[in-house]
Design a protein around this motif. Sequence first.
Motif, mmCIF file in Angstrom:
data_model
loop_
_atom_site.group_PDB
_atom_site.id
_atom_site.type_symbol
_atom_site.label_atom_id
_atom_site.label_comp_id
_atom_site.label_asym_id
_atom_site.label_seq_id
_atom_site.Cartn_x
_atom_site.Cartn_y
_atom_site.Cartn_z
ATOM 1 N N THR A 1 1.344 8.273 -4.763
ATOM 2 C CA THR A 1 0.313 8.656 -5.730
ATOM 3 C C THR A 1 -0.549 9.786 -5.180
ATOM 4 O OG1 THR A 1 0.277 6.417 -6.616
ATOM 5 C CG2 THR A 1 -1.633 7.792 -7.087
ATOM 6 N N THR A 2 -0.877 9.733 -3.912
ATOM 7 C CA THR A 2 -1.691 10.777 -3.280
ATOM 8 C C THR A 2 -0.952 12.113 -3.280
ATOM 9 O OG1 THR A 2 -2.822 9.152 -1.906
ATOM 10 C CG2 THR A 2 -2.904 11.450 -1.169
ATOM 11 N N THR B 1 0.811 -1.220 0.000
ATOM 12 C CA THR B 1 0.000 0.000 0.000
ATOM 13 C C THR B 1 0.848 1.276 0.000
ATOM 14 O OG1 THR B 1 -0.200 -0.017 2.416
ATOM 15 C CG2 THR B 1 -1.921 -1.143 1.162
ATOM 16 N N SER C 1 0.618 3.974 -2.859
ATOM 17 C CA SER C 1 -0.555 4.852 -2.856
ATOM 18 C C SER C 1 -0.264 6.175 -2.147
ATOM 19 C CB SER C 1 -1.736 4.152 -2.195
ATOM 20 O OG SER C 1 -2.133 3.041 -2.966
#
Length: 73
Positions: free
Chosen positions: A19-20, A13, A16
Amino acid sequence: ADLIGMSALLTTTMPSMKTTIEALTEAGLRDQVKVIIGGAPITQNYADEIGADSFAPDASSATRKAKALMGVV
């Protein structure tokens, strides 16, 4: 939001989080929000690598660091 806190419990995870942060940048919001990350697989090096404002190894220190990022004493 003034601050976004993200936690990862698995290495799968972690991407992510990056990416955020990239999405915040693309939306022109990155300079308006602080980002703090933590969780079992997270390190300060990873926080630096993805451009997070802070890293905390546990919830207690995350609270202190979040307050410091927001200028709350």
